[in-house]
Design an enzyme around this catalytic site. Structure first.
Site, PDB file in Angstrom:
ATOM      1  N   GLY A  17       0.834  -1.201  -0.008  1.00  0.00           N
ATOM      2  CA  GLY A  17      -0.068   0.076   0.073  1.00  0.00           C
ATOM      3  C   GLY A  17       0.620   1.286  -0.160  1.00  0.00           C
ATOM      4  O   GLY A  17       0.504   2.223  -0.865  1.00  0.00           O
ATOM      5  N   GLU A  18       1.887   1.321   0.807  1.00  0.00           N
ATOM      6  CA  GLU A  18       2.574   2.517   0.917  1.00  0.00           C
ATOM      7  C   GLU A  18       3.509   2.840  -0.263  1.00  0.00           C
ATOM      8  O   GLU A  18       3.865   4.123  -0.516  1.00  0.00           O
ATOM      9  CB  GLU A  18       3.380   2.439   2.083  1.00  0.00           C
ATOM     10  CG  GLU A  18       4.866   1.406   2.075  1.00  0.00           C
ATOM     11  CD  GLU A  18       5.487   1.311   3.152  1.00  0.00           C
ATOM     12  OE1 GLU A  18       6.718   1.195   2.934  1.00  0.00           O
ATOM     13  OE2 GLU A  18       4.789   1.312   4.497  1.00  0.00           O
ATOM     14  N   ARG A  21      -0.523   2.453  -3.593  1.00  0.00           N
ATOM     15  CA  ARG A  21      -1.930   2.638  -3.466  1.00  0.00           C
ATOM     16  C   ARG A  21      -2.208   4.056  -4.278  1.00  0.00           C
ATOM     17  O   ARG A  21      -3.411   4.007  -4.849  1.00  0.00           O
ATOM     18  CB  ARG A  21      -2.045   2.846  -1.745  1.00  0.00           C
ATOM     19  CG  ARG A  21      -3.869   2.893  -1.847  1.00  0.00           C
ATOM     20  CD  ARG A  21      -4.087   2.828  -0.285  1.00  0.00           C
ATOM     21  NE  ARG A  21      -3.530   1.747   0.523  1.00  0.00           N
ATOM     22  CZ  ARG A  21      -4.271   0.746   0.761  1.00  0.00           C
ATOM     23  NH1 ARG A  21      -5.286   0.498   0.146  1.00  0.00           N
ATOM     24  NH2 ARG A  21      -3.640  -0.090   1.596  1.00  0.00           N
ATOM     25  N   GLU A  82      -0.138 -13.251   1.424  1.00  0.00           N
ATOM     26  CA  GLU A  82      -1.037 -13.316   0.172  1.00  0.00           C
ATOM     27  C   GLU A  82      -0.326 -14.079  -1.053  1.00  0.00           C
ATOM     28  O   GLU A  82      -1.159 -14.657  -1.512  1.00  0.00           O
ATOM     29  CB  GLU A  82      -1.341 -11.843  -0.333  1.00  0.00           C
ATOM     30  CG  GLU A  82      -2.270 -10.953   0.699  1.00  0.00           C
ATOM     31  CD  GLU A  82      -2.351  -9.584   0.237  1.00  0.00           C
ATOM     32  OE1 GLU A  82      -3.361  -9.049   0.887  1.00  0.00           O
ATOM     33  OE2 GLU A  82      -1.916  -9.161  -0.705  1.00  0.00           O
TER      34      GLU A  82
END
Length: 1296
Positions: A17-18, A21, A82
């Site tokens: 995300g960082e 995103r 994931e």
């Protein structure tokens, strides 16, 4: 496997995300949403959701996963977890994984370098020892994912362009994962599985077949199920649109500029990765691409796969490791596919069934045609279907035309001509003939036929060696020719339409130069007028065929007085029932390859000698008026001549034999032909037949290649010495000829398999036969019938170890040696009307057909060997009209053997069922027996007198019933009955279930006869009904009409039920008997008898033999009468001894007598103190297995209902070979049979019938000396023996 219909999302996005995103991943998410792609990313997490279970479920419910690898991806344990889940889901469920390398290099991800190395160094320091395995999984997942072909941000100007590329890739992958293929492709999964199995063994696979057969569909299915497991994939749907550069760009997912050499090098460098490429619809002009891909694959392991689909088999040669040929669909699958398309159901509605079958026949198993026609006929009326079928007879459907026209257009001009010729004239013809005619037409036939075969436009039928072309391709050819001139048939190259041909052949002065070939079915014409110069105006005519199909007659043809000459370019001439006495005077046969004129009025073909350099075949069969053949000395290529039925032909010119290429000469029924003689030895002749040449007296033809020689029904009296030179002769038929002596030179025919002769003047003795038997070790069939000079068979008949059939019908043979028992291949032994044969040795166990009809002098020891070899056999045993068999001892012995054979068959069938084997004629056994007699055997608990019907009450323990044996007594009303008939049995159950079958062929009967048979199929049918009772009605029906034959009546009928306990008891004693027989047979083979006296020098006249036999019978009768009083006096004492022994046995083993429909309990005797265990007798028969077997279609499976013939024996042998595994399981089982008390057809005259207790008691009990008791029983049986027709036995059946 994942499918879009079962997944919640199309795409799951895994990212850090960082890192991305707010940049690339955000743009990608929006771009996917804009294209209606169902996408999941963590922003969809809701408050209160458990994070990992929610993410895990989202991964599992996604068709694809996009993994965005960025600089800090490895610093997130969530991302790594994931990734592990995604890789697992890819490996186990075929999820598509698309890597995106965003501002990072694949090698850094793969090898954990740079920021990835730092992240893992931290994990190694911080994580506990117990978590080392988790770190290892993270590393492995990164390596596997980085190996997958993905997208690189450095190759694109900005994030938006990269996002567009990824979205496009997702859309393409979704299509590849779920290709747009026709629905309802029946059997496609099985095809895919079989190819995938081969893909494990081979790296380069070819898929080959004709247009529209489903090659592309199969390739798409394979790719859809396989590509997620590969690192680099590409599906080149239409290979001609691909260059090596484009293929490499799609494979690597980046724009590549390279030449062919660079392509090969790049593809070779991927050898450590799993690569999957499909080249679909490869054509000849795609060879550059094909060569480059195949070259690049040479360095790859079998983990990489290359699949090539094509209609051109030649492109696959030496390039692929295995080729899958896509075959035409079966009718059942075709009906299912068409119904799905037209009605959205797998089964067509009843009113459309016939129409569907007609469309399926037209489509010929081509899925493309079925799809096109099914869509066209979707939800249409019956009338629309009917009109469509009429239209299809004249016009090929446009959709089918387009698909097939492409492959035709790719052919060269000469190959197109060959294609059209085969479609019009040569479909179903021999390949050699087609090649010869096309070569004579100046085509390169061998090359052209191979090209058409490689392009799947023709097929060669194995064994028949014929060329076949699919019906739709023939329709295409008809359309192509019709387009040459759609309005005027005179301007087309080939004609096949009846009306078009009739119009052209009428008197018409217009030019017919365009016509090269005509094929006409004469049965379709009605009133065809033939112009005398019609064929003269066809200057290019190469092919003419006027034919009449079998069982059809020609229509009316209005003929001119004479015909003018045909084209001198004619290569093939066929005209059935040619109406003129000869061909036109100036007929030119120079280019002619074959001439066929069967059933014609021709007296001669042509007058003058002709050049016949191409002529290979002549068919003038059934030309009754043919007087002479032309000079054939110039026919240097002549291969075959058929003159069957040329009754007027008197001379066979020597020029027929002038060709060194002659293979076949058929002269059957040339009734005026007197001499067939070749001047020299022939090099090529393989088959010659003069069967039925009733005036032929001289035959002298020799060849090294002749395998079959038929001289039957000729006047030949002596075989020429040249017959000894026929070293490859396998069959010699002399039946009906006048050959008096079998020459010694026959001993030189070492390969002779079949020798047949029937002639009342044949003179042969024991020594001659002995010499022949010592030489003819290959002999399989021997017929010596109707020989009216007495002779004796020598002991060395055992030398004929391969003998399968021996027929001596009507011969005055006086003796058969005991060594005949050692012929373990012998299946047929026929001794009908051998009236001077007085004794018969024990036959071999291999016998299937044993016929001893009208042998009034014969006595038989026993036939126990017939029971010892049963698997997959039908035993037919006939003693019809052999009256001396009614004597007590002989009859008892025969009936004992018959009963053993019946029980052996029941036992073997129970074994077959116990293995759960599908029941077919090649593993079931049956037995049929007929002999003189007027009473049903006493072992039949159910029987009726003076009735042809009976009702059977089945025992409560139905699961223990394993077989029914049937019996009837037939009586001819008016003396001897000679015509053939059959026994019909109709059975019915409570509730209305009825069925019938016809069994047992009946021939000549001169008195009452007993017929007994066991048929397992009928057992299965009856037991499968699971009813408490059934009713049987027996009758006799004529074989030809099926009507009831009142001239033969059914006097009595009966049924014996065999249960499991009887079978088990029988098996133990029968095993011992079988072992004794085998040991005796082995001893005889090792030490054959030499003690038999040679009476060959004694020529006893037939009438003297008969007188001796009558005198012997009279003396025997007087001796029996003189002994009878003594025997009767001793009888009471014997009975008393037996009764005393019976009373000393345990009461629980005694059976009650006088009760009908009750099963006797098993009797324990010597060697059977306890009932056999399951391991002793094999698996027991369950009623479920009988019910399953009862579903077998009787019309197909009951092979032994068919007329007896050698063809049946051969057919059965082939079936046994195919299903040898069944035989291997059952052939040597220890529980084959256990002897039951033999059927006894006799009771003492004037004595009361013995009770069941007396009969069973004679076998002995558990605590009695069984051996001594058996001797007592035998003594009593001998005293009680009487002729079969001397008593009336009380019936026990429900019909009494």
């Amino acid at each position: 496997m994942l499918s879009s219909s079962t997944t919640e999302y199309d795409v799951f996005i895994s990212f850090r995300g960082e890192d991305t995103r707010k940049t690339f991943t955000g743009r990608l998410f929006n771009a996917l949403k804009d294209r209606a792609i169902r996408v999941y990313m963590d922003r969809l997490l809701k408050g209160g959701d458990e994070i990992w279970p929610t993410l895990e479920k989202a991964i599992e419910n996604s068709l694809m996963s996009i993994v965005v690898f960025s600089e800090n991806f490895a610093t997130s344990k969530w991302c790594l977890e994931e990734l592990v889940k995604i890789v697992q889901w890819r490996d186990h469920h075929g999820q598509v994984v698309i890597p995106v390398f965003y501002r990072t290099e694949p090698r850094d991800v793969r090898s954990q370098r740079g920021s990835y190395e730092k992240a893992f160094a931290k994990y190694e320091r911080e994580e506990k020892e117990s978590n080392r395995e988790k770190i290892s999984k993270w590393r492995q997942a990164l390596k596997e994912a980085a190996n997958i072909s993905g997208w690189h941000s450095t190759h694109y100007e900005d994030d938006d362009e990269l996002a567009r590329k990824v979205v496009k890739d997702v859309l393409e992958m979704r299509i590849l994962k779920h290709p747009n293929i026709p629905t309802g492709l029946v059997g496609i999964k099985q095809i895919r599985k079989s190819i995938k199995f081969k893909m494990k063994q081979h790296g380069v696979i070819g898929i080959w077949g004709m247009p529209g057969i489903g090659k592309t569909t199969i390739a798409k299915m394979l790719f859809a199920k396989s590509f997620p497991h590969y690192d680099y994939v590409c599906y080149a749907e239409n290979a001609k649109e691909y260059t090596p550069q484009r293929l490499l760009s799609e494979l690597l997912r980046e724009q590549i500029s390279t030449d062919e050499a660079g392509f090969v090098n790049t593809l070779s460098r991927l050898s450590n990765r799993k690569v999957l490429i499909v080249l679909d619809n490869v054509k000849e002009y795609d060879q550059t691409l094909l060569e480059a891909v195949c070259e690049g694959y040479k360095s790859h392991s079998r983990d990489s796969k290359l699949i090539i689909t094509t209609t051109d088999k030649d492109l696959l040669e030496k390039r692929v490791e295995w080729t899958f040929e896509v075959k035409q669909w079966t009718d059942s699958k075709s009906i299912e596919l068409l119904s799905l398309k037209a009605f959205e159901e797998r089964i067509p509605p009843k009113p459309f069934e016939n129409l569907v079958n007609m469309v399926v026949k037209y489509a010929g198993g081509i899925p493309l045609a079925l799809n096109v026609l099914g869509s066209y006929l979707r939800h249409k009326s019956i009338q629309f279907w009917e009109n469509t079928l009429k239209k299809l007879q004249k016009h090929l459907h446009q959709g089918i035309d387009i698909a097939f026209r492409k492959i035709y257009d790719e052919l060269d001009k000469p190959d197109k001509e060959i294609f059209l010729d085969i479609a019009f004239f040569f479909h179903g013809e021999k390949k050699d003939l087609v090649s010869s005619i096309l070569e004579a037409c100046n085509f390169s036939a061998i090359n052209g036929i191979e090209v058409l075969h490689d392009k799947a436009m023709i097929t060669t039928i194995p064994f028949k060696e014929t060329i076949d072309m699919h019906g739709l391709l023939r329709e295409l050819a008809y359309k192509v020719v019709h387009e040459e001139n759609s309005k005027d048939p005179r301007k087309r190259s080939r004609l096949r339409d009846t009306q078009d041909i009739c119009d052209v052949l009428k008197e018409n002065k217009k030019s017919l130069d365009a016509i090269e070939g005509i094929i006409l079915d004469l049965s379709q014409i009605k009133n065809m007028h033939l112009s005398p110069d019609a064929f003269k105006r066809m200057n290019k005519l190469r092919f003419l065929k006027f034919y009449i199909p079998s069982n059809q007659i020609s229509g009316k043809m209005v003929l001119p007085k004479d015909l003018e000459p045909f084209s001198d370019k004619l290569r093939y001439f066929e005209w059935h029932q040619y109406p003129f006495v000869s061909l036109p005077p100036s007929f030119c046969a120079k280019l002619l390859v074959e001439i066929r004129m069967p059933h014609s009025h021709v007296k001669r073909l042509w007058e003058e000698k002709q050049e016949l350099e191409h002529l290979e075949g002549i068919d003038l069969s059934e030309c009754k008026e043919l007087e002479e053949l032309p000079d054939l000395s110039e026919a240097k290529r002549l291969k075959w001549v058929n003159l069957t039925g040329c009754e007027t032909l008197t001379i066979l010119p020597s020029s027929v034999f002038s060709s060194n290429t002659l293979v076949s000469l058929i002269l059957d029924r040339c009734t005026n032909l007197q001499c067939v003689k070749a001047k020299g030895h022939l090099n090529s002749l393989q088959y010659i037949s003069v069967k039925g040449c009733s005036n032929l007296t001289e035959f002298a033809v020799s060849s090294d290649l002749i395998k079959n020689l038929d001289l039957s029904y000729t006047k030949i009296e002596e075989l020429d010495k040249s017959i000894g030179k026929l070293q490859k002769l396998e069959s010699l038929n002399l039946e009906g000829s006048r050959v008096k002596h079998l020459p010694k030179v026959l001993s030189a025919l070492k390969l002779l398999k079949e020798l047949k002769h029937s002639y009342n003047g044949l003179e042969i003795d024991k020594q001659q036969l002995q010499d022949l038997f010592n030489s003819l070790h290959s002999l399989q069939i021997l017929h010596l019938k109707d020989c009216k000079n007495s002779f004796e068979f020598p002991d060395n008949i055992i030398a004929l170890s391969k003998l399968r059939e021996l027929r001596l019908d009507g011969s005055y043979v006086t003796r058969l040696p005991a060594t005949i028992k050692g012929l373990q291949e012998l299946e047929i032994l026929s001794l009908d009307n051998c009236i001077y044969l007085e004794t018969l040795p024990e036959p071999p166990s291999s016998i299937k057909e044993f016929s001893v009809v009208n042998c009034s002098s014969l006595s038989v020891a026993h036939l126990n060997t017939l029971a010892t070899k049963m698997v997959g056999k039908t035993k037919r045993i006939s003693f019809n009209n052999s009256l001396t068999l009614s004597s007590g001892d002989i009859l008892h012995s025969i009936m004992e053997s018959i009963h053993s054979t019946m029980m052996s068959a029941v036992s073997n069938n129970a074994t077959v069922r116990s293995y759960g084997t599908d029941v077919h004629s090649y593993n079931y056994n049956s037995v049929e027996v007929s002999l003189p007699g007027d009473t049903i055997p006493e072992q039949f608990a159910y029987k009726t007198e003076k009735s042809s019907s009976i009702t059977i009450e089945l025992p409560d323990s139905l699961s223990n019933s394993i077989g029914f044996i049937y019996s009837v007594v037939l009586s001819p009303r008016h003396g001897t009955k000679k015509h053939r008939a059959k026994i019909r049995c109709q059975y019915s159950f409570a509730g209305g279930t009825n069925s019938s079958w016809e069994d047992i062929t009946i021939s000549e009967l001169n008195s009452d006869h007993l017929f007994i048979w066991y048929d397992p199929f009928h057992t299965d049918k009856i037991l499968g009904q699971d009813k408490p009772s059934f009713h049987l009605e027996f009758s006799v029906v004529a074989t030809d009409t099926g009507e009831v034959d009142d001239s033969i009546i059914v006097k009595e009928c009966g049924v014996q039920i065999i249960n499991e306990s009887e079978w088990q008891i029988f098996s133990q004693e029968f095993d011992k008997m079988k072992k004794d027989i085998e040991e005796e047979s082995s001893t005889q083979q090792l030490h054959p008898s030499h003690g038999s006296q040679d009476h060959s020098h004694v020529q006893t006249p037939p009438h003297d033999l008969k007188k001796e036999r009558i005198d012997k019978q009279n003396n025997d009768t007087e001796n029996q009468i003189s002994k009878r009083q003594t025997e009767m006096n001793e009888q009471s004492s014997v009975d008393l001894q037996i009764e005393e022994k019976m009373e000393s046995a345990p009461n629980e083993n005694k059976t009650s007598g006088g009760k009908s429909h009750k099963e006797n309990k098993p009797i324990k005797g010597k060697g059977n103190e306890e009932p056999p265990t399951e391991s002793d007798v094999g698996l027991p028969l369950s009623i479920d297995s009988v019910k399953n077997n009862a579903s077998v279609d009787m019309s197909k499976e009951n092979y032994h209902d068919q007329p007896n013939a050698m063809g049946e024996v051969k057919h059965l042998e082939e079936k046994q070979e195919v299903h040898h595994s069944i035989h291997d399981m059952t052939a040597d089982e220890p529980h084959i049979a256990k002897r039951k008390e033999a059927m006894d057809l006799k009771t003492s005259e004037g004595q009361e019938h013995t009770s069941n207790a007396d009969q069973t008691g004679n076998l002995g009990q558990q605590n009695v000396d069984a051996k001594k008791l058996q001797e007592l029983h035998k003594a009593k049986t001998t005293l009680l023996s009487q002729p079969i027709n001397s008593s009336s036995i009380p019936s026990h059946g429900s019909g009494s």
